[in-house]
Design a protein around this motif. Structure first.
Motif, PDB file in Angstrom:
ATOM      1  N   ILE A  16      25.582  20.431  50.789  1.00 22.00           N
ATOM      2  CA  ILE A  16      25.680  21.444  49.973  1.00 22.00           C
ATOM      3  C   ILE A  16      26.545  22.160  49.579  1.00 22.00           C
ATOM      4  O   ILE A  16      27.011  22.756  48.333  1.00 22.00           O
ATOM      5  CB  ILE A  16      24.189  22.556  50.445  1.00 22.00           C
ATOM      6  N   TRP A  17      27.914  22.989  50.184  1.00 21.32           N
ATOM      7  CA  TRP A  17      29.180  23.069  49.554  1.00 21.32           C
ATOM      8  C   TRP A  17      29.850  22.780  48.839  1.00 21.32           C
ATOM      9  O   TRP A  17      30.104  22.639  47.554  1.00 21.32           O
ATOM     10  CB  TRP A  17      30.038  23.508  50.721  1.00 21.32           C
ATOM     11  N   THR A  21      29.193  24.027  42.379  1.00 22.06           N
ATOM     12  CA  THR A  21      30.086  24.926  42.023  1.00 22.06           C
ATOM     13  C   THR A  21      30.524  25.890  42.628  1.00 22.06           C
ATOM     14  O   THR A  21      30.281  26.807  43.668  1.00 22.06           O
ATOM     15  CB  THR A  21      29.484  25.588  40.520  1.00 22.06           C
ATOM     16  N   GLY A  22      31.829  26.709  41.793  1.00 23.52           N
ATOM     17  CA  GLY A  22      32.330  27.769  42.600  1.00 23.52           C
ATOM     18  C   GLY A  22      31.394  29.439  42.332  1.00 23.52           C
ATOM     19  O   GLY A  22      30.973  29.653  43.574  1.00 23.52           O
ATOM     20  N   LYS A  23      30.884  29.148  41.332  1.00 23.37           N
ATOM     21  CA  LYS A  23      29.741  30.707  41.388  1.00 23.37           C
ATOM     22  C   LYS A  23      28.412  30.412  41.846  1.00 23.37           C
ATOM     23  O   LYS A  23      27.988  30.958  43.038  1.00 23.37           O
ATOM     24  CB  LYS A  23      29.165  30.202  40.269  1.00 23.37           C
ATOM     25  N   ILE A  27      27.420  32.421  45.564  1.00 22.37           N
ATOM     26  CA  ILE A  27      26.360  32.926  46.070  1.00 22.37           C
ATOM     27  C   ILE A  27      25.644  32.938  46.928  1.00 22.37           C
ATOM     28  O   ILE A  27      25.275  33.554  47.828  1.00 22.37           O
ATOM     29  CB  ILE A  27      25.654  32.176  44.733  1.00 22.37           C
ATOM     30  N   LEU A  28      25.953  31.312  47.655  1.00 20.79           N
ATOM     31  CA  LEU A  28      25.600  31.412  49.029  1.00 20.79           C
ATOM     32  C   LEU A  28      26.567  32.103  49.925  1.00 20.79           C
ATOM     33  O   LEU A  28      25.798  32.771  51.206  1.00 20.79           O
ATOM     34  CB  LEU A  28      26.364  29.580  49.268  1.00 20.79           C
ATOM     35  N   ASN A  75      22.741  32.322  36.562  1.00 20.73           N
ATOM     36  CA  ASN A  75      23.963  31.807  37.694  1.00 20.73           C
ATOM     37  C   ASN A  75      23.335  31.755  39.109  1.00 20.73           C
ATOM     38  O   ASN A  75      23.011  31.135  39.720  1.00 20.73           O
ATOM     39  CB  ASN A  75      24.881  32.381  37.630  1.00 20.73           C
ATOM     40  N   VAL A  76      22.874  33.565  39.580  1.00 22.99           N
ATOM     41  CA  VAL A  76      22.125  33.466  41.368  1.00 22.99           C
ATOM     42  C   VAL A  76      20.711  32.865  40.637  1.00 22.99           C
ATOM     43  O   VAL A  76      20.249  32.127  41.530  1.00 22.99           O
ATOM     44  CB  VAL A  76      22.212  35.315  40.700  1.00 22.99           C
ATOM     45  N   SER A  77      19.805  32.600  39.236  1.00 23.82           N
ATOM     46  CA  SER A  77      18.683  32.441  39.239  1.00 23.82           C
ATOM     47  C   SER A  77      18.443  31.119  39.694  1.00 23.82           C
ATOM     48  O   SER A  77      17.709  30.492  41.201  1.00 23.82           O
ATOM     49  CB  SER A  77      17.592  32.653  38.242  1.00 23.82           C
ATOM     50  N   THR A  78      19.550  30.331  39.292  1.00 21.65           N
ATOM     51  CA  THR A  78      19.662  28.877  39.316  1.00 21.65           C
ATOM     52  C   THR A  78      19.945  28.436  40.794  1.00 21.65           C
ATOM     53  O   THR A  78      19.685  27.345  40.973  1.00 21.65           O
ATOM     54  CB  THR A  78      20.781  28.509  38.223  1.00 21.65           C
ATOM     55  N   ALA A  79      21.197  29.277  41.488  1.00 24.78           N
ATOM     56  CA  ALA A  79      21.337  28.774  42.597  1.00 24.78           C
ATOM     57  C   ALA A  79      20.475  29.322  43.878  1.00 24.78           C
ATOM     58  O   ALA A  79      20.338  27.775  44.220  1.00 24.78           O
ATOM     59  CB  ALA A  79      22.860  29.499  42.797  1.00 24.78           C
ATOM     60  N   LEU A  80      19.918  29.738  43.382  1.00 20.22           N
ATOM     61  CA  LEU A  80      18.557  30.280  44.244  1.00 20.22           C
ATOM     62  C   LEU A  80      16.934  29.546  44.284  1.00 20.22           C
ATOM     63  O   LEU A  80      17.279  28.417  45.085  1.00 20.22           O
ATOM     64  CB  LEU A  80      18.055  31.801  44.123  1.00 20.22           C
ATOM     65  N   LYS A  81      17.288  29.459  43.400  1.00 18.75           N
ATOM     66  CA  LYS A  81      16.270  27.482  43.305  1.00 18.75           C
ATOM     67  C   LYS A  81      16.852  26.473  43.861  1.00 18.75           C
ATOM     68  O   LYS A  81      15.844  25.548  44.732  1.00 18.75           O
ATOM     69  CB  LYS A  81      16.016  27.816  41.408  1.00 18.75           C
ATOM     70  N   ARG A  82      17.949  26.634  42.731  1.00 13.27           N
ATOM     71  CA  ARG A  82      18.564  25.205  44.084  1.00 13.27           C
ATOM     72  C   ARG A  82      18.668  25.165  45.561  1.00 13.27           C
ATOM     73  O   ARG A  82      18.593  24.056  46.138  1.00 13.27           O
ATOM     74  CB  ARG A  82      19.905  24.870  43.399  1.00 13.27           C
TER      75      ARG A  82
END
Length: 91
Positions: A16-17, A21-23, A27-28, A75-82
């Motif tokens: 997962i890490w 991406t770095g962003k 966020i994680l 970026n946050v929205s995309t990361a949360l979905k992922r």
């Protein structure tokens, strides 16, 4: 916000890490730091709300702000979905 969290170095070896991406990793990390470590309660508009350990209430803009100046709400929205799809969190 006070206190500390355990953040094991072995996370660097987790898929997962490594596949983020770095962003997304910022966020994680922010999500881990925002999570409550004990039950918490507050009142808003005359109604009581409770969160359990590991839960928190926030906004996309707050996560973006805490994650770094180059992290957008998108970026946050995309990361949360992922992260939800990978089973790391629930929404």
């Amino acid at each position: 916000m006070e206190g500390w969290i355990k953040f094991y170095r072995e996370v660097l070896d987790k898929t997962i890490w490594k596949n983020s991406t770095g962003k997304q990793n910022a966020i994680l990390s922010t999500i881990l730091l925002l999570a409550n470590h004990e039950q918490n309660e507050w009142e808003w508009k005359g109604k009581k709300y409770y969160v359990k350990p590991g839960q928190f209430i926030t906004s996309l803009s707050s996560i973006a702000k805490y994650s770094g100046k180059d992290v957008s709400i998108q970026n946050v929205s995309t990361a949360l979905k992922r992260l939800e799809k990978l089973g790391f969190l629930t929404n």
